[in-house]
Design a protein around this motif. Structure first.
Motif, PDB file in Angstrom:
ATOM      1  N   GLY A  19       0.806  -1.217   0.000  1.00 24.16           N
ATOM      2  CA  GLY A  19       0.000   0.000   0.000  1.00 24.16           C
ATOM      3  C   GLY A  19       0.835   1.261   0.000  1.00 24.16           C
ATOM      4  O   GLY A  19       0.318   2.358  -0.107  1.00 24.16           O
ATOM      5  N   PHE A  53      -3.393   1.831  -0.058  1.00 25.58           N
ATOM      6  CA  PHE A  53      -3.921   0.659   0.656  1.00 25.58           C
ATOM      7  C   PHE A  53      -5.174   0.132  -0.036  1.00 25.58           C
ATOM      8  O   PHE A  53      -5.378  -1.072  -0.136  1.00 25.58           O
ATOM      9  CB  PHE A  53      -4.209   1.012   2.113  1.00 25.58           C
ATOM     10  N   SER A  95      -5.516  -3.525  -2.077  1.00 20.69           N
ATOM     11  CA  SER A  95      -6.617  -4.453  -1.813  1.00 20.69           C
ATOM     12  C   SER A  95      -7.347  -4.828  -3.099  1.00 20.69           C
ATOM     13  O   SER A  95      -7.681  -5.995  -3.319  1.00 20.69           O
ATOM     14  CB  SER A  95      -7.603  -3.831  -0.815  1.00 20.69           C
ATOM     15  N   CYS A 130      -6.349  -3.866   4.814  1.00 18.45           N
ATOM     16  CA  CYS A 130      -5.339  -4.167   3.809  1.00 18.45           C
ATOM     17  C   CYS A 130      -4.296  -5.183   4.293  1.00 18.45           C
ATOM     18  O   CYS A 130      -3.979  -6.128   3.572  1.00 18.45           O
ATOM     19  CB  CYS A 130      -4.655  -2.863   3.382  1.00 18.45           C
TER      20      CYS A 130
END
Lengths: 109, 116
Positions: free
Chosen positions: A98, B38, B42, B93
């Motif tokens: 991320g 994030f 995902s 996540c």
């Protein structure tokens, strides 16, 4: 407004509140103290699944997480930590999924 | 300290969102244009797993501040994204990525018959 959140304050809070035996905290905000990722090793995680472990961490850091933009954690028991260390010669450390090169991108809160 | 409570109206709206598809992701941005790394990570995992688009719904919390705050309370989970499968909260996540790596997510998605 509470005291500003730093790698040190998050590490101290986790060590204290989760009886963590090993904690690595990394600021991934590029220095503004708004995003952190962590590796937490604690015997309190034994017998708990991933969601239960993360819920423990979220509860322990409730106030801190509410103030920052992003939070990640990798939760391991001491046994899992040693096993991974033995298997890979080191440990991956905190999760960086991320992020872009370890820094959070995207919207600011 | 003032306690915040989820209004009945918001709770009903979230109940509806959670049951709108077998796989539901609350995210920042849209699957085509995620607005946060994030949420992007995902979406990428769900794509790699081959989730059937017909069995998937995404909700952009940036478009609805009540949803953004409400979903955190509803799940008792402080961050976005949030994944639900069959109305059950799976995680954020970190959990999605670690379940992807361990093979747990593939197993769960197959059991729930939500793969294309």
């Amino acid at each position: 407004m509470a005291q500003s959140i730093t790698e040190d304050s998050v590490r101290a809070a986790l060590t204290d509140r989760l009886k963590a035996s090993h904690v690595e905290v990394q600021d991934m905000s590029g220095g503004c103290g708004q995003a952190f990722t962590s590796l937490i090793v604690s015997p309190e995680f034994v017998g708990k699944n991933s969601l239960q472990r993360h819920r423990l961490v979220n509860a322990a850091l409730k106030d801190e997480i509410a103030q920052i933009h992003a939070w990640s954690a990798k939760c391991q028991t001491p046994e899992e930590y040693e096993k991974e260390k033995a298997a890979t010669g080191g440990n991956d450390g905190p999760p960086l999924d991320g992020t872009a090169g370890g820094e959070v991108t995207g919207v600011r809160q | 300290i003032q306690a915040r409570f989820l209004s009945d109206q918001t709770r009903q709206a979230i109940d509806k969102a959670v049951s709108s598809a077998p796989v539901v992701l609350f995210m920042k941005g849209t699957p085509e244009t995620p607005q946060c790394g994030f949420s992007r990570a995902s979406i990428q995992v769900l794509g790699m797993q081959g989730v059937d688009p017909a069995k998937f719904a995404a909700f952009n919390v940036l478009e609805d501040n009540e949803l953004r705050q409400g979903i955190k309370e509803y799940s008792d989970w402080p961050t976005i994204p949030q994944l639900y499968i069959d109305k059950e909260f799976v995680g954020g996540c970190d959990i999605i990525v670690s379940m992807h790596q361990s093979g747990e997510l593939a197993k769960l998605l197959e059991e729930k018959k939500v793969l294309a």
